[in-house]
Design a protein around this motif. Structure first.
Motif, PDB file in Angstrom:
ATOM      1  N   ILE A 139      14.142   0.354  38.551  1.00 20.63           N
ATOM      2  CA  ILE A 139      13.453   1.548  39.044  1.00 20.63           C
ATOM      3  C   ILE A 139      12.886   1.371  40.453  1.00 20.63           C
ATOM      4  O   ILE A 139      12.147   2.215  40.930  1.00 20.63           O
ATOM      5  CB  ILE A 139      12.307   1.992  38.095  1.00 20.63           C
ATOM      6  CG1 ILE A 139      11.352   0.836  37.855  1.00 20.63           C
ATOM      7  CG2 ILE A 139      12.839   2.527  36.794  1.00 20.63           C
ATOM      8  CD1 ILE A 139      10.061   1.297  37.232  1.00 20.63           C
ATOM      9  N   SER A 140      13.266   0.250  41.119  1.00 21.57           N
ATOM     10  CA  SER A 140      12.683   0.030  42.441  1.00 21.57           C
ATOM     11  C   SER A 140      13.385   0.839  43.517  1.00 21.57           C
ATOM     12  O   SER A 140      12.821   1.103  44.566  1.00 21.57           O
ATOM     13  CB  SER A 140      12.718  -1.453  42.791  1.00 21.57           C
ATOM     14  OG  SER A 140      14.045  -1.912  42.765  1.00 21.57           O
ATOM     15  N   ASN A 141      14.623   1.242  43.261  1.00 22.46           N
ATOM     16  CA  ASN A 141      15.346   2.027  44.267  1.00 22.46           C
ATOM     17  C   ASN A 141      15.166   3.512  43.978  1.00 22.46           C
ATOM     18  O   ASN A 141      15.650   4.015  42.978  1.00 22.46           O
ATOM     19  CB  ASN A 141      16.833   1.641  44.226  1.00 22.46           C
ATOM     20  CG  ASN A 141      17.625   2.390  45.270  1.00 22.46           C
ATOM     21  OD1 ASN A 141      17.084   3.243  45.982  1.00 22.46           O
ATOM     22  ND2 ASN A 141      18.900   2.080  45.360  1.00 22.46           N
ATOM     23  N   PRO A 142      14.453   4.223  44.872  1.00 24.65           N
ATOM     24  CA  PRO A 142      14.170   5.634  44.597  1.00 24.65           C
ATOM     25  C   PRO A 142      15.438   6.480  44.505  1.00 24.65           C
ATOM     26  O   PRO A 142      15.450   7.526  43.863  1.00 24.65           O
ATOM     27  CB  PRO A 142      13.310   6.072  45.792  1.00 24.65           C
ATOM     28  CG  PRO A 142      13.213   4.921  46.718  1.00 24.65           C
ATOM     29  CD  PRO A 142      13.922   3.749  46.142  1.00 24.65           C
ATOM     30  N   MET A 143      16.536   6.004  45.132  1.00 20.58           N
ATOM     31  CA  MET A 143      17.789   6.765  45.108  1.00 20.58           C
ATOM     32  C   MET A 143      18.580   6.510  43.830  1.00 20.58           C
ATOM     33  O   MET A 143      19.499   7.231  43.500  1.00 20.58           O
ATOM     34  CB  MET A 143      18.662   6.377  46.315  1.00 20.58           C
ATOM     35  CG  MET A 143      18.071   6.707  47.659  1.00 20.58           C
ATOM     36  SD  MET A 143      17.845   8.461  47.838  1.00 20.58           S
ATOM     37  CE  MET A 143      16.106   8.553  48.150  1.00 20.58           C
ATOM     38  N   ASP A 144      18.231   5.418  43.122  1.00 19.45           N
ATOM     39  CA  ASP A 144      19.035   5.034  41.963  1.00 19.45           C
ATOM     40  C   ASP A 144      18.123   4.586  40.829  1.00 19.45           C
ATOM     41  O   ASP A 144      17.957   3.405  40.578  1.00 19.45           O
ATOM     42  CB  ASP A 144      20.008   3.910  42.373  1.00 19.45           C
ATOM     43  CG  ASP A 144      20.895   3.492  41.212  1.00 19.45           C
ATOM     44  OD1 ASP A 144      21.096   4.328  40.305  1.00 19.45           O
ATOM     45  OD2 ASP A 144      21.362   2.349  41.205  1.00 19.45           O
ATOM     46  N   GLN A 145      17.492   5.543  40.189  1.00 14.02           N
ATOM     47  CA  GLN A 145      16.558   5.225  39.110  1.00 14.02           C
ATOM     48  C   GLN A 145      17.299   5.134  37.780  1.00 14.02           C
ATOM     49  O   GLN A 145      17.908   6.082  37.336  1.00 14.02           O
ATOM     50  CB  GLN A 145      15.494   6.332  39.033  1.00 14.02           C
ATOM     51  CG  GLN A 145      14.634   6.438  40.265  1.00 14.02           C
ATOM     52  CD  GLN A 145      13.348   5.649  40.136  1.00 14.02           C
ATOM     53  OE1 GLN A 145      12.648   5.738  39.144  1.00 14.02           O
ATOM     54  NE2 GLN A 145      13.061   4.858  41.129  1.00 14.02           N
ATOM     55  N   LYS A 146      17.239   3.926  37.184  1.00 11.91           N
ATOM     56  CA  LYS A 146      17.858   3.785  35.860  1.00 11.91           C
ATOM     57  C   LYS A 146      16.752   3.770  34.816  1.00 11.91           C
ATOM     58  O   LYS A 146      16.457   2.759  34.194  1.00 11.91           O
ATOM     59  CB  LYS A 146      18.664   2.493  35.799  1.00 11.91           C
ATOM     60  CG  LYS A 146      19.771   2.425  36.833  1.00 11.91           C
ATOM     61  CD  LYS A 146      20.570   1.129  36.652  1.00 11.91           C
ATOM     62  CE  LYS A 146      21.578   0.937  37.762  1.00 11.91           C
ATOM     63  NZ  LYS A 146      21.163  -0.138  38.696  1.00 11.91           N
ATOM     64  N   VAL A 147      16.136   4.919  34.632  1.00 10.43           N
ATOM     65  CA  VAL A 147      14.935   4.997  33.816  1.00 10.43           C
ATOM     66  C   VAL A 147      15.204   4.671  32.357  1.00 10.43           C
ATOM     67  O   VAL A 147      14.434   3.965  31.708  1.00 10.43           O
ATOM     68  CB  VAL A 147      14.299   6.394  33.970  1.00 10.43           C
ATOM     69  CG1 VAL A 147      13.264   6.620  32.900  1.00 10.43           C
ATOM     70  CG2 VAL A 147      13.669   6.508  35.338  1.00 10.43           C
ATOM     71  N   ALA A 148      16.332   5.158  31.827  1.00  8.31           N
ATOM     72  CA  ALA A 148      16.618   4.932  30.416  1.00  8.31           C
ATOM     73  C   ALA A 148      16.829   3.438  30.145  1.00  8.31           C
ATOM     74  O   ALA A 148      16.354   2.902  29.144  1.00  8.31           O
ATOM     75  CB  ALA A 148      17.843   5.736  29.991  1.00  8.31           C
ATOM     76  N   LEU A 149      17.545   2.778  31.064  1.00  8.93           N
ATOM     77  CA  LEU A 149      17.764   1.340  30.901  1.00  8.93           C
ATOM     78  C   LEU A 149      16.434   0.593  30.990  1.00  8.93           C
ATOM     79  O   LEU A 149      16.168  -0.333  30.213  1.00  8.93           O
ATOM     80  CB  LEU A 149      18.704   0.822  31.994  1.00  8.93           C
ATOM     81  CG  LEU A 149      20.190   1.108  31.796  1.00  8.93           C
ATOM     82  CD1 LEU A 149      20.992   0.487  32.924  1.00  8.93           C
ATOM     83  CD2 LEU A 149      20.650   0.560  30.453  1.00  8.93           C
ATOM     84  N   PHE A 150      15.606   0.996  31.947  1.00 11.52           N
ATOM     85  CA  PHE A 150      14.290   0.374  32.081  1.00 11.52           C
ATOM     86  C   PHE A 150      13.508   0.503  30.780  1.00 11.52           C
ATOM     87  O   PHE A 150      12.941  -0.469  30.273  1.00 11.52           O
ATOM     88  CB  PHE A 150      13.506   1.028  33.223  1.00 11.52           C
ATOM     89  CG  PHE A 150      12.057   0.629  33.266  1.00 11.52           C
ATOM     90  CD1 PHE A 150      11.672  -0.552  33.866  1.00 11.52           C
ATOM     91  CD2 PHE A 150      11.085   1.413  32.663  1.00 11.52           C
ATOM     92  CE1 PHE A 150      10.341  -0.937  33.882  1.00 11.52           C
ATOM     93  CE2 PHE A 150       9.751   1.041  32.672  1.00 11.52           C
ATOM     94  CZ  PHE A 150       9.380  -0.144  33.290  1.00 11.52           C
ATOM     95  N   ALA A 151      13.515   1.715  30.237  1.00 14.49           N
ATOM     96  CA  ALA A 151      12.745   1.964  29.022  1.00 14.49           C
ATOM     97  C   ALA A 151      13.265   1.114  27.866  1.00 14.49           C
ATOM     98  O   ALA A 151      12.490   0.526  27.110  1.00 14.49           O
ATOM     99  CB  ALA A 151      12.801   3.442  28.666  1.00 14.49           C
ATOM    100  N   ALA A 152      14.594   1.024  27.750  1.00 17.11           N
ATOM    101  CA  ALA A 152      15.169   0.223  26.668  1.00 17.11           C
ATOM    102  C   ALA A 152      14.767  -1.236  26.824  1.00 17.11           C
ATOM    103  O   ALA A 152      14.349  -1.900  25.870  1.00 17.11           O
ATOM    104  CB  ALA A 152      16.693   0.362  26.674  1.00 17.11           C
ATOM    105  N   GLY A 153      14.879  -1.740  28.052  1.00 16.07           N
ATOM    106  CA  GLY A 153      14.493  -3.126  28.308  1.00 16.07           C
ATOM    107  C   GLY A 153      13.012  -3.353  28.062  1.00 16.07           C
ATOM    108  O   GLY A 153      12.614  -4.391  27.529  1.00 16.07           O
ATOM    109  N   ALA A 154      12.206  -2.367  28.420  1.00 18.31           N
ATOM    110  CA  ALA A 154      10.757  -2.494  28.235  1.00 18.31           C
ATOM    111  C   ALA A 154      10.411  -2.591  26.752  1.00 18.31           C
ATOM    112  O   ALA A 154       9.560  -3.382  26.354  1.00 18.31           O
ATOM    113  CB  ALA A 154      10.050  -1.300  28.875  1.00 18.31           C
ATOM    114  N   ILE A 155      11.094  -1.805  25.942  1.00 22.15           N
ATOM    115  CA  ILE A 155      10.805  -1.834  24.497  1.00 22.15           C
ATOM    116  C   ILE A 155      11.079  -3.223  23.932  1.00 22.15           C
ATOM    117  O   ILE A 155      10.292  -3.763  23.149  1.00 22.15           O
ATOM    118  CB  ILE A 155      11.663  -0.775  23.767  1.00 22.15           C
ATOM    119  CG1 ILE A 155      11.105   0.611  24.053  1.00 22.15           C
ATOM    120  CG2 ILE A 155      11.659  -1.039  22.259  1.00 22.15           C
ATOM    121  CD1 ILE A 155      11.865   1.714  23.383  1.00 22.15           C
ATOM    122  N   LEU A 156      12.206  -3.811  24.347  1.00 23.45           N
ATOM    123  CA  LEU A 156      12.581  -5.121  23.797  1.00 23.45           C
ATOM    124  C   LEU A 156      11.595  -6.214  24.200  1.00 23.45           C
ATOM    125  O   LEU A 156      11.522  -7.264  23.561  1.00 23.45           O
ATOM    126  CB  LEU A 156      13.995  -5.503  24.251  1.00 23.45           C
ATOM    127  CG  LEU A 156      15.114  -4.634  23.689  1.00 23.45           C
ATOM    128  CD1 LEU A 156      16.468  -5.154  24.131  1.00 23.45           C
ATOM    129  CD2 LEU A 156      15.039  -4.567  22.164  1.00 23.45           C
TER     130      LEU A 156
END
Lengths: 283, 433
Positions: free
Chosen positions: A239-256
């Motif tokens: 999520i560090s690149n404002p042009m390329d936010q992979k929010v769903a992947l971030f969220a999945a990784g965060a849950i784990l």
């Protein structure tokens, strides 16, 4: 008299109302950001921002992508290795040192103890320049062993204090009577005192284990190639690149990450504060 | 016991002889100890001759030929040599102390250990404590003491992007870096801006988390509450979930155009009567970024205080409140005269660690908006605190390692000074003997 009782009763009702209102609002404020993050992990498509839409289609696809399309598995493994090594080594060192300071009176004890206390306040992570130069000399830039070593060393003064405080709560009579029965240094330590401080050791172990999962600054500073990242800096790349936010992947990784850590936390939570206050307020 | 002249003479001689380590021990008829001390002395001499002298001169000059001498490595090796020297000096002092002590014992007629086995036994009995603490000392020396030493030294050099070894040399510049920070207008303005925001941030955020934490604990401690366990678990969540995750989530939620706060929460709040808020520029207006990070820190930090204070509240005897009630004290008076003192008596040192923790709360500042928006000069953004500024000074495209080191020293002095003051006042950490 009855008037007074009545007004007391109604003011009590008002108090009750505001109490529950406050608790409910606080609960919502806490749950909303967590829920919005967690639910995003199960959304289809490319999400750019978290949003709370519980009617959308659900999928587990993001978890699969995490391990096939990204280095997440590698990051997780790196973090676990760092965490385990840091935990074992630090707990061993701190337990020995805490025991020494609690049980033995030796020359330099007070001075070194004060030294621990002061060093513990130094924001060691701020010594970035020194770590950088040391890493250059040792060829340790981008190496996880160096980061592990810094995690171990950085936690020692504070945790030695806490450990000593906890050892102090074990009555010294136990040692004395064991000594009279002919037990040596090692036996007293290993068989008499150590079993009684197991709760504190568990807390210390958990702390040492959790640090590498949450620490960002040193890891980001020292680790340069993505293959060596820990989960904290790895996840941020999503999520560090404002042009390329992979929010769903971030969220999945965060849950784990958050799920196991949170469970561990609740298992040992009781000891956290008692450990802190015991170590902090006793000499 | 009075010492006769003979004894005095003996102690003096032992001490004088141990100017060369080991000789005093030989004089005391402890040849084994003597050999050990002599061996340490020789190892040190050899170390000095092969590495030490060169390292010390290197530390002094920091190199003379650019491209050939690597100033940084000289700095590091020199610092290492300083540590070795310090350790040797400690051993040297022990050597003299030991010779004097054994001579004293012998002259008043106490039997001293002569044989190897007796000495080893003695070392095991009395040295066990040092042995146990040794790993802690070793790890601390290399992970904390040594880096701090190098940081302090770096602050007095001109190590920045103009002077990157091995192509260039780094030189000692004395207090120039500190002078620049305080007097050079470009640096001074940035430094003062960052410092004042750091102080405001620390006080606002920490006080907010303490106020919410204490208030919540008091509210939840009322007797009539149902579902205390349920609320208790929920209120712990911000502490239990790793902070970097929640900060990153918040960072996304507070995005000006797509974030959930502006697209969901504010429209929802506008449904309430008398409320009408426009979308807020959380990430592009420094004022709102500051508001946001203070609020988020309140969210993150209150559970710890809440748990701590809950424990303290339960330890206050109920009779105190009953007695105060009979005396006619109202709820606020009871809180001020009973609850507050009880909390502060126990929790003050921990509150202080919360303040110093936020003073150096890198993650919150950096992960939310990378210290931005905008800039206050010298590489610092408008919400950068000292520690995130240090990070930027060391990682940016034109690093200023010496300035970073100087700021690190200042941070340490501030944090240590405040902590010591409070600890001394509250008498926490007081030692029993």
């Amino acid at each position: 008299m009855s008037k007074l009782m009545k007004s007391q009763k109604s003011s009590r009702a008002v108090n009750k109302l505001f109490t529950y209102l406050y608790l409910l609002i606080l609960a919502v404020v806490i749950i909303y950001p967590l829920l919005i993050t967690a639910s995003s992990a199960f959304k289809k498509g490319n999400l750019v921002a978290f949003d709370l839409d519980l009617t959308a289609d659900w999928t587990l696809n993001n978890f699969q992508r995490l391990f096939t399309e990204t280095l997440y598995g590698q990051w997780y493994l790196n973090t676990i290795i760092i965490a385990l090594v840091a935990m074992v080594v630090q707990v061993a060192i701190v337990t020995l040192a805490g025991y020494t300071y609690s049980r033995y009176r030796f020359i330099g004890r007070k001075k070194t103890l004060t030294f621990f206390l002061i060093v513990q306040m130094v924001p060691t992570t701020a010594a970035l320049t020194a770590f950088y130069v040391m890493a250059l000399l040792l060829g340790a830039l981008d190496q996880i062993w160096f980061l592990t070593f810094l995690y171990i060393g950085g936690g020692i003064p504070m945790n030695t204090w806490l450990m000593k405080g906890y050892f102090d709560t074990v009555p010294i009579d136990l040692d004395e009577s064991a000594k009279l029965d002919g037990a040596g240094h090692i036996r007293i330590f290993w068989q008499i005192v150590l079993p009684l401080v197991k709760p504190m050791i568990a807390v210390q172990a958990l702390w040492a284990f959790m640090t590498p999962f949450g620490e960002y600054m040193l890891a980001k500073f020292l680790l340069r190639t993505p293959e060596h990242y820990t989960v904290a800096i790895g996840l941020q790349t999503f999520i560090s690149n404002p042009m390329d936010q992979k929010v769903a992947l971030f969220a999945a990784g965060a849950i784990l990450i958050a799920l196991p850590i949170t469970i561990l936390f609740f298992m040992l939570q009781k000891h956290f504060v008692s450990g802190l206050t015991a170590g902090g307020t006793k000499g | 016991m009075e010492l006769n002249n003979n004894g005095q003479e003996r102690i003096k001689k032992a001490a004088l002889l141990s100017i060369i380590p080991g000789l005093g021990q030989f004089y005391n008829k402890q040849p084994f100890k003597g050999v050990v001390f002599l061996a340490i002395f020789f190892v040190f001499i050899i170390q000095m001759a092969t590495f030490g002298i060169e390292a010390m001169t290197g530390l002094f000059t920091l190199g003379v030929t650019p491209g050939q001498d690597h100033s940084l490595f000289m700095l590091i090796e020199g610092s290492l040599q300083l540590l070795i020297l310090a350790i040797f000096l400690i051993l040297y002092a022990i050597n003299i102390y030991d010779a004097k002590r054994v001579a004293t014992l012998a002259s008043i007629g106490i039997k001293t250990n002569k044989s190897f086995i007796d000495i080893m036994k003695n070392v095991y009995q009395n040295g066990f404590s040092y042995l146990l603490a040794l790993p802690a000392y070793a790890a601390m020396i290399f992970a904390i003491v040594f880096p701090v030493l190098v940081t302090v030294l770096t602050a007095f050099t001109n190590y920045d992007f103009y002077h990157i070894p091995p192509a260039n040399l780094v030189d000692w510049v004395g207090f120039d870096t500190f002078k620049d920070i305080f007097f050079l207008s470009s640096y001074r303005d940035s430094f003062m801006a960052v410092l004042s925001w750091t102080v405001i941030w620390t006080f606002a955020a920490t006080t907010l988390q303490i106020v919410i934490g204490v208030f919540t604990a008091v509210v939840l401690n009322q007797k009539f509450i149902k579902g205390r366990r349920f609320f208790g678990i929920i209120f712990l969540l911000p502490w239990a979930v790793p902070a970097f995750i929640t900060i990153m989530s918040f960072s996304n939620m507070f995005n000006d155009s797509i974030g959930a706060i502006n697209t969901q929460v504010i429209p929802l709040l506008n449904h309430l009567p008398f409320i009408d808020i426009d979308a807020i520029s959380w990430k592009t207006d420094p004022f709102w970024t500051k508001i946001a990070i203070i609020m988020i820190q309140g969210w993150l930090g209150f559970p710890f205080i809440y748990v701590l204070v809950s424990g303290i509240l339960q330890s206050i005897p109920e009779d105190l409140y009953e007695a105060a009630k009979i005396d006619g004290a109202n709820a606020i008076q009871r809180f001020r005269t009973i609850t507050m003192p009880a909390i502060f008596a126990i929790a003050t040192p921990i509150f202080v660690t919360q303040y110093t923790g936020n003073f150096n709360n890198f993650s919150m500042i950096y992960l939310f908006n990378e210290g931005g928006p905008g800039s206050v000069g010298a590489g610092a953004g408008s919400t950068d605190i000292l520690i995130s500024w240090i990070y930027k000074l060391t990682t940016g495209t034109s690093p200023q390692y010496n300035v970073a080191a100087a700021v690190t020293i200042m941070i340490s002095i501030i944090v240590i000074g405040i902590s010591l003051l409070v600890f001394k006042k509250t008498k926490a950490f007081e030692m029993e003997d």
